[in-house]
Structures are given as structure tokens and as C-alpha cells.
Design a protein around this motif. Structure first.
Motif, PDB file in Angstrom:
ATOM      1  N   LEU A  53      76.916  69.753  25.491  1.00 55.93           N
ATOM      2  CA  LEU A  53      75.683  70.527  25.366  1.00 55.93           C
ATOM      3  C   LEU A  53      75.684  71.329  24.058  1.00 55.93           C
ATOM      4  CD1 LEU A  53      73.022  71.618  26.556  1.00 55.93           C
ATOM      5  CD2 LEU A  53      74.385  73.394  27.683  1.00 55.93           C
ATOM      6  N   PHE A  54      76.777  72.043  23.797  1.00 56.92           N
ATOM      7  CA  PHE A  54      76.868  72.823  22.563  1.00 56.92           C
ATOM      8  C   PHE A  54      76.904  71.902  21.339  1.00 56.92           C
ATOM      9  CE2 PHE A  54      77.959  76.330  25.339  1.00 56.92           C
ATOM     10  CZ  PHE A  54      77.461  77.436  24.659  1.00 56.92           C
ATOM     11  N   ALA A  55      77.579  70.751  21.475  1.00 58.92           N
ATOM     12  CA  ALA A  55      77.630  69.808  20.347  1.00 58.92           C
ATOM     13  C   ALA A  55      76.234  69.279  20.012  1.00 58.92           C
ATOM     14  CB  ALA A  55      78.574  68.657  20.679  1.00 58.92           C
ATOM     15  N   ALA A  56      75.461  68.938  21.035  1.00 63.96           N
ATOM     16  CA  ALA A  56      74.105  68.442  20.795  1.00 63.96           C
ATOM     17  C   ALA A  56      73.227  69.526  20.180  1.00 63.96           C
ATOM     18  CB  ALA A  56      73.491  67.935  22.101  1.00 63.96           C
ATOM     19  N   ALA A  57      73.376  70.765  20.656  1.00 66.53           N
ATOM     20  CA  ALA A  57      72.600  71.865  20.082  1.00 66.53           C
ATOM     21  C   ALA A  57      72.979  72.096  18.622  1.00 66.53           C
ATOM     22  CB  ALA A  57      72.818  73.134  20.900  1.00 66.53           C
ATOM     23  N   GLY A  58      74.285  71.965  18.325  1.00 70.24           N
ATOM     24  CA  GLY A  58      74.697  72.097  16.924  1.00 70.24           C
ATOM     25  C   GLY A  58      74.123  70.989  16.052  1.00 70.24           C
ATOM     26  N   CYS A  59      74.046  69.768  16.602  1.00 71.55           N
ATOM     27  CA  CYS A  59      73.448  68.666  15.842  1.00 71.55           C
ATOM     28  C   CYS A  59      71.955  68.883  15.591  1.00 71.55           C
ATOM     29  CB  CYS A  59      73.675  67.346  16.578  1.00 71.55           C
ATOM     30  SG  CYS A  59      75.391  66.815  16.627  1.00 71.55           S
ATOM     31  N   GLU A  60      71.284  69.571  16.521  1.00 71.52           N
ATOM     32  CA  GLU A  60      69.857  69.848  16.339  1.00 71.52           C
ATOM     33  C   GLU A  60      69.602  70.706  15.100  1.00 71.52           C
ATOM     34  OE1 GLU A  60      67.388  68.526  17.524  1.00 71.52           O
ATOM     35  OE2 GLU A  60      67.235  68.492  19.706  1.00 71.52           O
ATOM     36  N   LEU A  61      70.590  71.520  14.738  1.00 71.74           N
ATOM     37  CA  LEU A  61      70.426  72.330  13.526  1.00 71.74           C
ATOM     38  C   LEU A  61      70.299  71.475  12.273  1.00 71.74           C
ATOM     39  CD1 LEU A  61      73.091  75.115  14.247  1.00 71.74           C
ATOM     40  CD2 LEU A  61      70.602  75.313  14.475  1.00 71.74           C
ATOM     41  N   LEU A  62      70.803  70.228  12.338  1.00 66.37           N
ATOM     42  CA  LEU A  62      70.809  69.337  11.170  1.00 66.37           C
ATOM     43  C   LEU A  62      69.805  68.195  11.308  1.00 66.37           C
ATOM     44  CD1 LEU A  62      74.690  69.054  10.744  1.00 66.37           C
ATOM     45  CD2 LEU A  62      73.139  70.686   9.644  1.00 66.37           C
ATOM     46  N   ARG A  63      68.877  68.292  12.229  1.00 68.44           N
ATOM     47  CA  ARG A  63      67.982  67.169  12.523  1.00 68.44           C
ATOM     48  C   ARG A  63      67.147  66.751  11.319  1.00 68.44           C
ATOM     49  NH1 ARG A  63      62.812  68.808  13.987  1.00 68.44           N
ATOM     50  NH2 ARG A  63      62.569  67.099  15.484  1.00 68.44           N
ATOM     51  N   ALA A  65      67.818  68.469   7.966  1.00 67.68           N
ATOM     52  CA  ALA A  65      68.644  68.682   6.780  1.00 67.68           C
ATOM     53  C   ALA A  65      69.631  67.541   6.558  1.00 67.68           C
ATOM     54  CB  ALA A  65      69.394  70.018   6.900  1.00 67.68           C
ATOM     55  N   ALA A  66      70.203  67.011   7.627  1.00 70.11           N
ATOM     56  CA  ALA A  66      71.159  65.897   7.538  1.00 70.11           C
ATOM     57  C   ALA A  66      70.963  65.006   8.754  1.00 70.11           C
ATOM     58  CB  ALA A  66      72.590  66.415   7.447  1.00 70.11           C
ATOM     59  N   PRO A  67      69.882  64.220   8.820  1.00 68.27           N
ATOM     60  CA  PRO A  67      69.567  63.455  10.029  1.00 68.27           C
ATOM     61  C   PRO A  67      70.618  62.411  10.398  1.00 68.27           C
ATOM     62  CG  PRO A  67      68.123  62.843   8.200  1.00 68.27           C
ATOM     63  CD  PRO A  67      68.867  64.045   7.764  1.00 68.27           C
ATOM     64  N   ARG A  68      71.265  61.806   9.414  1.00 68.01           N
ATOM     65  CA  ARG A  68      72.279  60.799   9.733  1.00 68.01           C
ATOM     66  C   ARG A  68      73.480  61.443  10.424  1.00 68.01           C
ATOM     67  NH1 ARG A  68      75.319  56.799   5.369  1.00 68.01           N
ATOM     68  NH2 ARG A  68      76.655  55.733   6.898  1.00 68.01           N
ATOM     69  N   THR A  69      73.960  62.553   9.862  1.00 67.58           N
ATOM     70  CA  THR A  69      75.078  63.269  10.492  1.00 67.58           C
ATOM     71  C   THR A  69      74.703  63.754  11.878  1.00 67.58           C
ATOM     72  OG1 THR A  69      75.820  63.970   8.295  1.00 67.58           O
ATOM     73  CG2 THR A  69      76.646  65.211  10.192  1.00 67.58           C
ATOM     74  N   ALA A  70      73.457  64.214  12.024  1.00 66.32           N
ATOM     75  CA  ALA A  70      73.006  64.745  13.306  1.00 66.32           C
ATOM     76  C   ALA A  70      72.986  63.666  14.376  1.00 66.32           C
ATOM     77  CB  ALA A  70      71.624  65.374  13.156  1.00 66.32           C
ATOM     78  N   VAL A  71      72.478  62.464  14.059  1.00 69.75           N
ATOM     79  CA  VAL A  71      72.385  61.426  15.079  1.00 69.75           C
ATOM     80  C   VAL A  71      73.762  60.864  15.415  1.00 69.75           C
ATOM     81  CG1 VAL A  71      72.035  59.400  13.588  1.00 69.75           C
ATOM     82  CG2 VAL A  71      70.967  59.486  15.833  1.00 69.75           C
ATOM     83  N   LEU A  72      74.665  60.802  14.440  1.00 69.51           N
ATOM     84  CA  LEU A  72      76.024  60.347  14.738  1.00 69.51           C
ATOM     85  C   LEU A  72      76.740  61.354  15.634  1.00 69.51           C
ATOM     86  CD1 LEU A  72      77.159  58.906  11.272  1.00 69.51           C
ATOM     87  CD2 LEU A  72      76.533  57.640  13.343  1.00 69.51           C
ATOM     88  N   GLY A  73      76.593  62.633  15.305  1.00 70.27           N
ATOM     89  CA  GLY A  73      77.194  63.648  16.164  1.00 70.27           C
ATOM     90  C   GLY A  73      76.549  63.685  17.538  1.00 70.27           C
ATOM     91  N   GLY A  74      75.224  63.486  17.592  1.00 69.72           N
ATOM     92  CA  GLY A  74      74.545  63.448  18.880  1.00 69.72           C
ATOM     93  C   GLY A  74      74.987  62.275  19.736  1.00 69.72           C
ATOM     94  N   THR A  75      75.245  61.127  19.078  1.00 70.96           N
ATOM     95  CA  THR A  75      75.723  59.964  19.834  1.00 70.96           C
ATOM     96  C   THR A  75      77.089  60.249  20.464  1.00 70.96           C
ATOM     97  OG1 THR A  75      74.511  58.497  18.323  1.00 70.96           O
ATOM     98  CG2 THR A  75      76.265  57.512  19.664  1.00 70.96           C
ATOM     99  N   ALA A  76      77.970  60.881  19.689  1.00 72.22           N
ATOM    100  CA  ALA A  76      79.280  61.245  20.242  1.00 72.22           C
ATOM    101  C   ALA A  76      79.128  62.243  21.391  1.00 72.22           C
ATOM    102  CB  ALA A  76      80.151  61.833  19.130  1.00 72.22           C
ATOM    103  N   ALA A  77      78.200  63.197  21.247  1.00 73.01           N
ATOM    104  CA  ALA A  77      77.975  64.171  22.317  1.00 73.01           C
ATOM    105  C   ALA A  77      77.425  63.496  23.565  1.00 73.01           C
ATOM    106  CB  ALA A  77      77.014  65.265  21.837  1.00 73.01           C
ATOM    107  N   LEU A  78      76.520  62.500  23.384  1.00 78.03           N
ATOM    108  CA  LEU A  78      75.940  61.809  24.535  1.00 78.03           C
ATOM    109  C   LEU A  78      76.999  60.982  25.264  1.00 78.03           C
ATOM    110  CD1 LEU A  78      73.380  61.103  26.139  1.00 78.03           C
ATOM    111  CD2 LEU A  78      73.077  59.147  24.588  1.00 78.03           C
TER     112      LEU A  78
END
Length: 397
Positions: A53-63, A65-78
Motif C-alpha cells: 500500500l505504501f509502495a503504491a502510494a509512493g509510486c503515485e508521487l511519480l505518476r 514526473a517519472a511514469p516508467r519508474t512509477a509503473v514498474l514500482g507499482g507492478t512490484a507492489a501489486l
């Protein structure tokens, strides 16, 4: 070397806080996506849910600014979230990350992510069904499609519409810029045309007035003064008539008085007679027929300005005007005696040669003016060749 992440956007901060707050609220009341005891749940209890949950919220901060990093981190969080009892907030934030990756990412990522998520959804349907042989296994692919393929496709559609809108706006701005450039060029061309007309109409008469007024003031002879005043009056009246015609053109026919007709080659005789009255020894030899109106006006103005220059600058002697209608063009030659005069009889600005050259260039003709040596001594010769083919009556000079 430490990697410095880009600064998040303000809206993205609010999105991350909203997702985190909603997830904590559902975690507090014990709402999860899977019950404890399922084979896929490797991390029992409520606390493991908070990590993804916290990892996904942290990725939202980069949605954005850095969409590629955000979706990769979101995939790991999911993936981590699927090994716990799960949180709906984590799933919803992942769908937003996938949507943002397509909408704000690179063009290559926008093209690839819908294909990747679509193929993943198909595989998530077929592989479990092939292993378990139960229709319920197909729901896994549906769930994967809802979480990944649907937001990716939505992001692609929105991005295409946005790009089309930006392209349309750019085309509109370019069209407006081109229209403004055309307007500026049209205004500049019209100002140049009016400057040529004003110079050609007024300079001839004012030059004659200046020369004869100088003679009237310098010679203490009643007859000479009377003759000079007569010429001054005639040139003043003709100059006023030409000015009225120009004003009529500027007002587009709104003047109550009918403006004088545009001069033609048939008026060359009158022009030469006026030059003779102003003191020039001029001969005219003109042979022409079927000359379009734009060529007539340009030829008349070139001869008129040449005679004006001869009146101001030429040495004593004969001035010859020659016009010939040859195949494909009208040739003009005006020769006057050159040299022997320290100062001009009337001041000039030099705009006459520029105007004559512009008139010839507008008709795709040629123009040159230079001194030449001949049997009669040094001459100042003005030559112009104006094409008469492919000239429409609607052209203006």
C-alpha cells in the motif's frame, strides 16, 4: 552516485495521499480483497498489507514526473499485494499508474503497454484454464485485463485525443501566423505600390515647378518670369489632378469626384509635350500594339520618371524616347546627355531608379540604367524590357 528522483507534481501528491488514506481506512476496518487461508496468500495477517500500500502510494508521487519508474514500482507492489490478503486501494492506485504511464510516458511506451497488458490478460486466461480445466480460471485473465489492459487502453485513447487537439491547435496557430505574414506582405506591397505611384505622379511636376521657380527668381525679366509662372501653374494643376486620382484609389471610389483615368501609352505624346514645355528637347519614336494594361502603366511610368531625371540631371542636348513592341516583350530606351552638370537642377532622392526597377521586376522584366558612350558623346541610357505574354488584366503595379 545517488539517483535524484524528479520532484512530484502537486496534483500527484494529492492523488497519493488520497490513495494512502483510503487504503489505511479500509485496512483499519479490516476490509481486504482475499480472505485468510487461501493458497495464494503467503503472508497472513493485516500488517503485510501496508507494505504494498505504501509502495503504491509512493509510486503515485511519480505518476507524471517519472511514469516508467512509477509503473514498474507499482507492478512490484501489486505482485507483493497478491501474496497478502490484499487492498482495494493498492489495486486502484495501480490502475491509475498504468493509465498515467501510457498518457504521460514516452510515445514508445504508449504504444507498447496496451499490447503487453493485452497479451498478459490473454495469457492469464488461457494458462490457468489449461492447468485447472475449469471455467472459473478464465476470470483470472478478466481480472488482469481490468487492472492493466483497460487503464492502458483508456490512457492510449485519451493520449491520442490530446495529441490530435494539440496538432489542431498548432495548425491553427501556424495558419494564423501565415495569415498574418500574408497580411504584412500585402500591406508592404501596397505601400510600395502607392509610394511608386506617388513618386512618379508628383516628382515630375514638382521638379518642373522647382526648376522654373528658380529661373523666375534668378532672372530679372518679366517675360521669363511670366513664362515660368505659366509652366508652374500647368504643372500644379496636373499635379493636383494626379493627386486626386491617387486619393480616389485610396478611398476606393468613395470620393464624389471621378478620378482621372490611369495613364496609358497613348498618353506618351502628351507626356513628351509637357516635357518639352518644361525645357527638354525630346523626341518620341513609339511602335506598339496590343499591350496589356499592367505593361502600359509600367512603361508609361518608366518613361515619365526617365524624363523627370533628364529634366533634373541631363546636360543640354536631345533626349530620345524609343519604344518597340517585339516578339514577347515591349522594349523601352530613354537616352539623355550625360555629364557637364555639377549639380542637379532640382533635388532628388534616388527613389526613381528603385521604383522603375521594381515595376520591371513585378512583371518579370529587366531594367538597367547606366552611362554609355556613343557617336553623340556620353549618354545616360535607361533600358527596360517588359514581357507581354502570360500577363493578365487583373495584375496591378
Amino acid at each position: 552516485m545517488a539517483v535524484r528522483l524528479p520532484r512530484p507534481r502537486r496534483f500527484d501528491v494529492w492523488v497519493a495521499l488520497a490513495g494512502l488514506f483510503g487504503g489505511l481506512l479500509m485496512w483499519g476496518i479490516g476490509l481486504g480483497t482475499r480472505p485468510a487461508g487461501e493458497p495464494i496468500v503467503l503472508f497472513e495477517g493485516r500488517w503485510p498489507i501496508l507494505l504494498p500500500l505504501f509502495a503504491a502510494a509512493g509510486c503515485e508521487l511519480l505518476r507524471r514526473a517519472a511514469p516508467r519508474t512509477a509503473v514498474l514500482g507499482g507492478t512490484a507492489a501489486l505482485i507483493t499485494d497478491t501474496l497478502t490478503q490484499g487492498s482495494i486501494a493498492t489495486l486502484l492506485m495501480y490502475t491509475d499508474l498504468m493509465y498515467a504511464a501510457v498518457l504521460y510516458g514516452t510515445p514508445a511506451a504508449a504504444r507498447r503497454l496496451p499490447w503487453i497488458t493485452g497479451l498478459t490478460s490473454i495469457a492469464a486466461s488461457l494458462v490457468p484454464y489449461a492447468v485447472w480445466r475449469v471455467p472459473e480460471a478464465l476470470l483470472i485473465g478478466v481480472a488482469v485485463g481490468v487492472v492493466s489492459f483497460a487503464p492502458a487502453s483508456t490512457g492510449l485513447i485519451v493520449r491520442n485525443h490530446r495529441d490530435a487537439a494539440e496538432a489542431a491547435q498548432l495548425r491553427a496557430e501556424q495558419t494564423a501566423l501565415l495569415a498574418e505574414m500574408d497580411r504584412t506582405q500585402a500591406v508592404t506591397a501596397e505601400r510600395a505600390r502607392m509610394a511608386r505611384e506617388l513618386h512618379d505622379m508628383v516628382a515630375n511636376h514638382l521638379s518642373a515647378i522647382a526648376i522654373h521657380s528658380t529661373a523666375a527668381l534668378s532672372l530679372d525679366d518679366e517675360r521669363t518670369s511670366r513664362d515660368a509662372l505659366t509652366v508652374i501653374r500647368e504643372n500644379s494643376v496636373q499635379g493636383l489632378s494626379e493627386m486626386r486620382r491617387l486619393i480616389g484609389i485610396l478611398r476606393d471610389g468613395s470620393d464624389d469626384r471621378e478620378p482621372a483615368a490611369t495613364p496609358t501609352l497613348d498618353s506618351l505624346g502628351t507626356l513628351v509635350e509637357g516635357a518639352r514645355a518644361n525645357g527638354l528637347d525630346v523626341t518620341l519614336d513609339a511602335t506598339y500594339d496590343s499591350v496589356p494594361a499592367p505593361v502600359e502603366l509600367a512603361a508609361y511610368r518608366i518613361v515619365q520618371e526617365s524624363l523627370t531625371n533628364a529634366l533634373k540631371h541631363a546636360a543640354p542636348g536631345r533626349v530620345t524616347v524609343l519604344l518597340r513592341r517585339l516578339d514577347g516583350g515591349l522594349d523601352i530606351r530613354v537616352a539623355s546627355p550625360y555629364g557637364g552638370r555639377d549639380t542637379p537642377r532640382a533635388p532628388g532622392s534616388g527613389a526613381g531608379l528603385v521604383g522603375m526597377r521594381e515595376r520591371a521586376a513585378l512583371l518579370d522584366g529587366t531594367f538597367e540604367a547606366a552611362p554609355e558612350s556613343g557617336p553623340d558623346g556620353r549618354l545616360w541610357v535607361v533600358r527596360a524590357s517588359l514581357p507581354v505574354t502570360d500577363i493578365t488584366q487583373g495584375e496591378t503595379q
